[in-house]
Design a protein around this motif. Structure first.
Motif, mmCIF file in Angstrom:
data_model
loop_
_atom_site.group_PDB
_atom_site.id
_atom_site.type_symbol
_atom_site.label_atom_id
_atom_site.label_comp_id
_atom_site.label_asym_id
_atom_site.label_seq_id
_atom_site.Cartn_x
_atom_site.Cartn_y
_atom_site.Cartn_z
ATOM 1 N N GLN A 249 34.132 -9.609 -12.372
ATOM 2 C CA GLN A 249 34.730 -10.064 -11.113
ATOM 3 C C GLN A 249 36.237 -10.240 -11.221
ATOM 4 O OE1 GLN A 249 32.519 -13.641 -10.242
ATOM 5 N NE2 GLN A 249 30.863 -12.538 -9.200
ATOM 6 N N GLN A 250 36.704 -10.598 -12.408
ATOM 7 C CA GLN A 250 38.142 -10.817 -12.598
ATOM 8 C C GLN A 250 38.882 -9.561 -13.028
ATOM 9 O OE1 GLN A 250 39.599 -13.759 -11.633
ATOM 10 N NE2 GLN A 250 37.492 -14.031 -10.897
ATOM 11 N N GLY A 251 38.179 -8.432 -13.080
ATOM 12 C CA GLY A 251 38.830 -7.160 -13.354
ATOM 13 C C GLY A 251 39.211 -6.932 -14.804
ATOM 14 N N VAL A 252 38.533 -7.626 -15.729
ATOM 15 C CA VAL A 252 38.865 -7.460 -17.138
ATOM 16 C C VAL A 252 38.676 -6.015 -17.582
ATOM 17 C CG1 VAL A 252 38.175 -8.069 -19.496
ATOM 18 C CG2 VAL A 252 38.401 -9.858 -17.750
ATOM 19 N N PHE A 253 37.586 -5.381 -17.149
ATOM 20 C CA PHE A 253 37.275 -4.028 -17.609
ATOM 21 C C PHE A 253 38.244 -2.991 -17.061
ATOM 22 C CE2 PHE A 253 33.224 -6.381 -17.414
ATOM 23 C CZ PHE A 253 32.955 -6.421 -18.770
ATOM 24 N N ASP A 254 38.898 -3.322 -15.961
ATOM 25 C CA ASP A 254 39.905 -2.415 -15.399
ATOM 26 C C ASP A 254 41.260 -2.611 -16.073
ATOM 27 O OD1 ASP A 254 38.062 -1.456 -13.518
ATOM 28 O OD2 ASP A 254 38.501 -3.113 -12.148
ATOM 29 N N SER A 255 41.402 -3.703 -16.824
ATOM 30 C CA SER A 255 42.696 -4.049 -17.389
ATOM 31 C C SER A 255 42.825 -3.748 -18.877
ATOM 32 C CB SER A 255 42.980 -5.548 -17.168
ATOM 33 O OG SER A 255 42.920 -5.881 -15.801
ATOM 34 N N VAL A 256 41.738 -3.993 -19.631
ATOM 35 C CA VAL A 256 41.820 -3.865 -21.089
ATOM 36 C C VAL A 256 40.528 -3.262 -21.640
ATOM 37 C CG1 VAL A 256 43.411 -5.801 -21.347
ATOM 38 C CG2 VAL A 256 40.961 -6.220 -21.416
ATOM 39 N N PRO A 257 40.603 -2.554 -22.764
ATOM 40 C CA PRO A 257 39.385 -2.041 -23.399
ATOM 41 C C PRO A 257 38.553 -3.188 -23.965
ATOM 42 C CG PRO A 257 41.357 -0.914 -24.210
ATOM 43 C CD PRO A 257 41.820 -2.117 -23.464
ATOM 44 N N VAL A 258 37.239 -3.089 -23.825
ATOM 45 C CA VAL A 258 36.339 -4.146 -24.277
ATOM 46 C C VAL A 258 35.282 -3.552 -25.202
ATOM 47 C CG1 VAL A 258 34.642 -5.885 -23.583
ATOM 48 C CG2 VAL A 258 36.676 -5.483 -22.170
ATOM 49 N N ALA A 259 35.102 -4.197 -26.338
ATOM 50 C CA ALA A 259 34.022 -3.829 -27.259
ATOM 51 C C ALA A 259 33.180 -5.065 -27.522
ATOM 52 C CB ALA A 259 34.581 -3.284 -28.575
ATOM 53 N N THR A 260 31.896 -4.866 -27.654
ATOM 54 C CA THR A 260 31.001 -5.984 -27.948
ATOM 55 C C THR A 260 29.742 -5.475 -28.605
ATOM 56 O OG1 THR A 260 30.004 -7.996 -27.009
ATOM 57 C CG2 THR A 260 29.703 -5.945 -25.771
ATOM 58 N N GLY A 261 28.984 -6.393 -29.121
ATOM 59 C CA GLY A 261 27.690 -6.020 -29.679
ATOM 60 C C GLY A 261 26.661 -5.879 -28.573
ATOM 61 N N LEU A 262 25.894 -4.801 -28.606
ATOM 62 C CA LEU A 262 24.821 -4.640 -27.631
ATOM 63 C C LEU A 262 23.740 -5.665 -27.933
ATOM 64 C CD1 LEU A 262 23.666 -3.007 -25.253
ATOM 65 C CD2 LEU A 262 22.509 -1.557 -26.939
ATOM 66 N N GLY A 263 23.407 -6.469 -26.945
ATOM 67 C CA GLY A 263 22.461 -7.549 -27.132
ATOM 68 C C GLY A 263 21.015 -7.088 -27.084
ATOM 69 N N ASP A 264 20.130 -8.042 -26.832
ATOM 70 C CA ASP A 264 18.705 -7.729 -26.785
ATOM 71 C C ASP A 264 18.363 -7.013 -25.484
ATOM 72 O OD1 ASP A 264 19.242 -10.054 -25.354
ATOM 73 O OD2 ASP A 264 17.259 -10.892 -25.693
ATOM 74 N N VAL A 265 17.138 -6.539 -25.397
ATOM 75 C CA VAL A 265 16.706 -5.719 -24.262
ATOM 76 C C VAL A 265 16.976 -6.401 -22.925
ATOM 77 C CG1 VAL A 265 14.698 -4.682 -23.132
ATOM 78 C CG2 VAL A 265 14.962 -4.496 -25.616
ATOM 79 N N SER A 266 16.804 -7.706 -22.892
ATOM 80 C CA SER A 266 16.962 -8.431 -21.630
ATOM 81 C C SER A 266 18.381 -8.385 -21.089
ATOM 82 C CB SER A 266 16.523 -9.885 -21.798
ATOM 83 O OG SER A 266 17.412 -10.591 -22.647
ATOM 84 N N GLY A 272 26.285 -4.942 -15.551
ATOM 85 C CA GLY A 272 26.545 -4.449 -14.210
ATOM 86 C C GLY A 272 27.267 -3.115 -14.190
ATOM 87 N N ALA A 273 28.170 -2.982 -13.229
ATOM 88 C CA ALA A 273 28.891 -1.720 -13.048
ATOM 89 C C ALA A 273 29.795 -1.394 -14.220
ATOM 90 C CB ALA A 273 29.716 -1.790 -11.764
ATOM 91 N N ALA A 274 30.068 -2.402 -15.067
ATOM 92 C CA ALA A 274 30.949 -2.179 -16.214
ATOM 93 C C ALA A 274 30.208 -1.604 -17.412
ATOM 94 C CB ALA A 274 31.620 -3.491 -16.611
ATOM 95 N N SER A 275 28.916 -1.369 -17.276
ATOM 96 C CA SER A 275 28.103 -0.944 -18.418
ATOM 97 C C SER A 275 28.673 0.267 -19.132
ATOM 98 C CB SER A 275 26.675 -0.647 -17.957
ATOM 99 O OG SER A 275 26.051 -1.812 -17.465
ATOM 100 N N ASP A 276 29.142 1.234 -18.366
ATOM 101 C CA ASP A 276 29.664 2.447 -19.001
ATOM 102 C C ASP A 276 31.148 2.352 -19.336
ATOM 103 O OD1 ASP A 276 30.639 2.541 -16.437
ATOM 104 O OD2 ASP A 276 29.797 4.502 -15.938
#
Length: 396
Positions: A249-266, A272-276
């Motif tokens: 909602q705050q536009g982080v994904f449009d502003s900076v590259p983000v990396a994280t660990g893929l969590g559990d199936v749930s 959301g729309a930032a998945s890719d």
């Protein structure tokens, strides 16, 4: 099969006590008789609380690993494995009380917990009482090498961060912001990022959020204002969805590259729309590997109405380690430790080595993407990261 009412879990068998399915040499029970004495193993992990889902996956994997490592007998050289499960509810005091209880009963093997803080507390009990402890999904680097009696069955924060570092090429001169909860897990990731990426020339800073926070908008805005070259998100537990929504909602994904660990199936639908738009490092998902152990685990879980998940391998590996320790070490804790140190074995993620010097688990990691699958998202393997590329330094 016996079920211990004291530790009965709603969806998991709390005691595995399978009888001898064949003949084997008698093992001295310590009482002067020739009866095959059972081996007591205490599993302490979260079945309730914020990390309950991780505990459930760990326990399911442990069940599958016991079946695999004992060829379905539940026994080691004719000795039944008597498994009791205690819910630590994410509370270190409860976990320590449970550990003291089973140690007082003479038990010599404790495994489990998904919480890094709890794992460190149990490691202290293991050293004080000279029992074998194999921690679960708890990722803090401080668990590795903490003492001679403590092992781990999963990855550690250094391996997560080193995998994240593979997304940005040469880190020298780049700014990396670690966004995490202010917990042992989060602090461990900051330390690991500083050691790994900072050691390669990156400027590493952190933004730590109180563990009980439920409103993440102000923190998301701080990320946007900071404008780092990479945001490394290290998060666990029930607030993950709300956190990712705030970043979107705050536009982080449009502003900076983000990396994280893929969590559990749930969590696959939580981005959301930032998945890719997110680069995912990964400890494990159901399709990450293609080997006999993984096929056996997936098949076992599916037969139980479950599915392979993020921390299923940690339970599976823990069971393999218990069987190895008992098979080679019997009832002697020092011999159990010797049996595990330097041991290389095939498991769900591939070849794994227990480093003798500090008990780090040398293992491959994965780069993963989320791809649309109708109205949902599913993981897809990008590449396997060789174990040597993410090996932590020997703990001192």
């Amino acid at each position: 099969m016996r079920v211990s009412k004291k530790y009965l879990a709603p969806a998991l068998i709390a005691t595995v006590a399978l009888t001898l399915a064949g003949c084997a040499p008698a093992v001295d029970s310590g009482s002067g008789g020739d009866d095959l004495a059972p081996v007591d193993v205490s599993v302490i992990t979260s079945q309730t609380g914020p990390l309950a889902a991780y505990g459930e996956a760990y326990l399911a994997g442990f069940d599958a690993g016991l079946d695999y490592a004992t060829d379905g007998t539940g026994t080691v050289d004719g000795r039944e494995l008597n498994i009791t499960i205690t819910d630590d509810a994410g509370d270190a005091d409860k976990a320590v009380t449970a550990a003291k209880d089973v140690i007082g009963q003479g038990q010599k093997i404790i495994v489990g917990t998904v919480s890094s803080g709890i794992a460190l507390a149990l490691a202290e009990q293991a050293e004080q009482n000279k029992v074998l402890y194999i921690s679960g999904p708890a990722a803090a680097d401080g668990i590795t090498g903490v003492n001679d009696y403590t092992f781990r069955s999963g990855r550690q924060s250094f391996q997560d961060v080193a995998t994240a570092g593979t997304f940005i090429g040469d880190p020298a001169g780049k700014s990396v912001l670690v966004f995490a909860q202010d917990t042992a897990f989060g602090q461990g990731n900051v330390a690991a990022a500083t050691a790994v990426l900072g050691g390669q020339g990156a400027d590493v800073t952190s933004l730590l959020v109180p563990e009980d926070a439920t409103e993440f908008t102000p923190f998301a805005q701080q990320i946007v204002d900071a404008q780092p070259d990479l945001v490394f998100v290290a998060w666990a537990g029930a607030t993950s969805g709300a956190m990712w929504e705030a970043l979107s909602q705050q536009g982080v994904f449009d502003s900076v590259p983000v990396a994280t660990g893929l969590g559990d199936v749930s969590t696959y639908g939580a981005y959301g729309a930032a998945s890719d738009q997110i680069s995912f490092l990964n400890h494990y998902f159901g399709g990450a590997t293609d080997n006999d152990a993984n096929a056996a685990m997936v098949s076992y879980l599916e037969a139980e109405g479950k599915q392979a998940d993020l921390f299923s391998p940690d339970g599976f590996v823990a069971a393999q380690m218990v069987v190895q320790a008992v098979r080679e070490g019997g009832d002697d804790v020092d011999a159990m430790i010797a049996a595990l140190e330097g041991w290389t074995f095939d498991s769900v993620k591939g070849s794994i080595t227990v480093r003798a010097e500090d008990h780090a688990m040398i293992q491959p990691m994965f780069q993963v993407s989320l791809v649309a699958d109708g109205d949902s998202w599913i993981p897809e393997l990008v590449t396997a990261v060789d174990a040597d590329a993410v090996t932590p330094p020997v703990a001192e």
